[in-house]
Motif scaffolding. Structure first.
Motif, PDB file in Angstrom:
ATOM      1  N   UNK A  45     -17.715  25.708  28.284  1.00  0.00           N
ATOM      2  CA  UNK A  45     -16.954  26.536  27.310  1.00  0.00           C
ATOM      3  C   UNK A  45     -16.911  25.913  25.847  1.00  0.00           C
ATOM      4  N   UNK A  46     -16.646  24.476  25.973  1.00  0.00           N
ATOM      5  CA  UNK A  46     -16.700  23.947  24.544  1.00  0.00           C
ATOM      6  C   UNK A  46     -18.032  24.197  24.172  1.00  0.00           C
ATOM      7  N   UNK A  47     -19.261  23.648  24.703  1.00  0.00           N
ATOM      8  CA  UNK A  47     -20.635  23.604  24.423  1.00  0.00           C
ATOM      9  C   UNK A  47     -20.789  25.062  23.702  1.00  0.00           C
ATOM     10  N   UNK A  48     -20.656  26.158  24.584  1.00  0.00           N
ATOM     11  CA  UNK A  48     -21.001  27.702  24.128  1.00  0.00           C
ATOM     12  C   UNK A  48     -20.280  27.908  22.799  1.00  0.00           C
ATOM     13  N   UNK A  49     -18.829  27.341  22.837  1.00  0.00           N
ATOM     14  CA  UNK A  49     -18.142  27.813  21.499  1.00  0.00           C
ATOM     15  C   UNK A  49     -18.696  26.971  20.366  1.00  0.00           C
ATOM     16  N   UNK A  50     -19.463  26.080  20.725  1.00  0.00           N
ATOM     17  CA  UNK A  50     -20.090  25.113  19.412  1.00  0.00           C
ATOM     18  C   UNK A  50     -21.690  25.322  19.521  1.00  0.00           C
ATOM     19  N   UNK A  51     -22.000  26.676  19.945  1.00  0.00           N
ATOM     20  CA  UNK A  51     -23.546  27.075  19.833  1.00  0.00           C
ATOM     21  C   UNK A  51     -23.922  27.568  18.254  1.00  0.00           C
ATOM     22  N   UNK A  52     -25.117  27.460  18.163  1.00  0.00           N
ATOM     23  CA  UNK A  52     -25.949  28.141  17.146  1.00  0.00           C
ATOM     24  C   UNK A  52     -27.112  28.486  17.590  1.00  0.00           C
TER      25      UNK A  52
ATOM     26  N   UNK B  51     -26.624  24.068  21.360  1.00  0.00           N
ATOM     27  CA  UNK B  51     -25.396  23.473  20.707  1.00  0.00           C
ATOM     28  C   UNK B  51     -25.626  23.092  19.406  1.00  0.00           C
ATOM     29  N   UNK B  52     -24.556  23.104  18.652  1.00  0.00           N
ATOM     30  CA  UNK B  52     -25.022  22.774  17.172  1.00  0.00           C
ATOM     31  C   UNK B  52     -24.878  21.322  17.047  1.00  0.00           C
ATOM     32  N   UNK B  53     -25.490  20.877  15.926  1.00  0.00           N
ATOM     33  CA  UNK B  53     -25.728  19.403  15.716  1.00  0.00           C
ATOM     34  C   UNK B  53     -24.810  18.556  16.204  1.00  0.00           C
ATOM     35  N   UNK B  54     -23.410  18.562  15.909  1.00  0.00           N
ATOM     36  CA  UNK B  54     -22.552  17.802  16.423  1.00  0.00           C
ATOM     37  C   UNK B  54     -22.401  17.729  18.159  1.00  0.00           C
TER      38      UNK B  54
END
Lengths: 265, 104
Positions: A77-84, A96-99
């Motif tokens: 859920x965390x990585x999906x929310x932080x996707x691009x 996943x976005x760069x961070x």
């Protein structure tokens, strides 16, 4: 179509939909890598490997990434929310976005090398230097959320980042992480970690699978597996049981020698 | 990536005249002087195409939305047989559903 150096493709799947992902792969004609099974994730394996007939690369369907110690669903859920979305071979691909990508890259870099970060530091430094200052702050925050803060504490320190207060969660997972990194080539140790993380009632079945599923750790290529024949496979399983016994002896010995509370690199 | 090269033998019928675009779910990259193309759709039983030389140039022009007249003007060298080869190759790509009409 991949970069010349790629040997596999890692796909992180929603753990709640993992069997659906496996079904979709199989419906598309992909084949399980020999020795893998669709319940590999239930045995603690972080990925189930597929081969696309005729393709040189394998495809790993991950329900999890080692070193991210939070529960797999929370991690996803965390990585999906932080996707691009980026273009890979001109096709839009969620990543996943760069961070967040840095966190995944860092645990992947460190998991297959012995304790410490020295050997992997140049690669980590290159990735770290590509992040903006706000992305670096976010990387530490994401590492904390996905349970990677303690696995990466040494790396963050080496990169000059403040990892903040110790995350006291996931002690068992952290012990398994350090144990695996102490001898990354020791599949027996990895299996013992998996077995040890299960309830007692499940452990006999896991031990049996540890011996029987010779290929779950990719200790044989599909070609080797196909060529082995019944006798070769039996020998491989005997050898695997022998190595498992040695792993038990090693881990027991190490545990007896280790001072209590020690072992953090 | 080991792959067969596309068959450039003329197929029945003429190309639609274009312009075209790369079909959805077709992955492709430039690799040196070549273009590697892979259709990512069921049944996933196709190996990647390796397009060398002028085939790669045609692909890159198609990706930019060029039509058949533009392709022939750009790459045909004023030779009728060359124009026929270009049209046959585009027909092949259409037949393989690697490219589709831009406004199709």
């Amino acid at each position: 179509v991949g970069l010349p150096a790629s040997s596999d493709v890692d796909v992180l799947c929603d753990p709640a939909e993992f069997t659906t992902a496996c079904s979709a792969a199989e419906a598309a004609g992909w084949q399980l890598y020999p020795g893998n099974s669709r319940d590999s994730h239930l045995l603690g394996a972080h990925a189930t490997t597929y081969v696309v007939p005729g393709w040189p690369s394998t495809v790993d369907l991950h329900n999890h990434f080692p070193g991210l110690l939070a529960p797999p669903q929370e991690v996803f859920e965390t990585l999906w929310a932080a996707r691009e979305e980026i273009a890979v071979a001109h096709l839009p691909t969620p990543v996943p976005r760069p961070s967040a990508h840095f966190v995944v890259l860092a645990v992947n870099c460190l998991r297959s090398t012995a304790a410490g970060v020295g050997e992997q530091l140049p690669e980590l430094r290159t990735a770290w230097s590509s992040l903006t200052s706000s992305e670096r702050v976010e990387a530490v925050a994401i590492a904390r959320t996905v349970g990677a803060l303690e696995p990466l504490r040494g790396a963050f320190a080496a990169l000059g980042a403040d990892a903040g207060a110790v995350d006291p969660r996931f002690r068992r997972g952290l012990r398994a992480w350090h144990a695996f990194r102490a001898d990354p080539g020791d599949s027996g140790g990895a299996w013992l970690g998996r077995v040890g993380s299960r309830p007692w009632r499940d452990r006999p079945a896991h031990l049996l699978r540890a011996v029987w599923d010779v290929n779950l750790d990719h200790s044989r290529t599909p070609e080797e597996w196909a060529a082995a024949g019944p006798w070769g496979r039996s020998l491989a399983r005997v050898d695997r049981a022998r190595r498992g016994g040695l792993a038990v002896a090693r881990m027991t010995s190490a545990r007896l020698r280790r001072p209590r509370g020690g072992g953090m690199p | 990536v080991s792959s067969p090269e596309p068959d450039v033998v003329a197929t029945a019928g003429a190309a639609s005249g274009g312009p075209w675009r790369i079909a959805p779910r077709v992955a492709w990259i430039e690799s040196g002087e070549e273009v590697l193309v892979l259709a990512l759709r069921a049944p996933y039983d196709r190996l990647p195409y390796r397009l060398p030389g002028s085939a790669a140039l045609i692909w890159l022009c198609l990706a930019e939305g060029m039509d058949l007249a533009g392709l022939i003007a750009e790459l045909g060298d004023g030779q009728p047989e060359r124009a026929g080869e270009i049209e046959a190759f585009v027909c092949h790509l259409e037949g393989e559903r690697l490219v589709i009409p831009l406004h199709g």
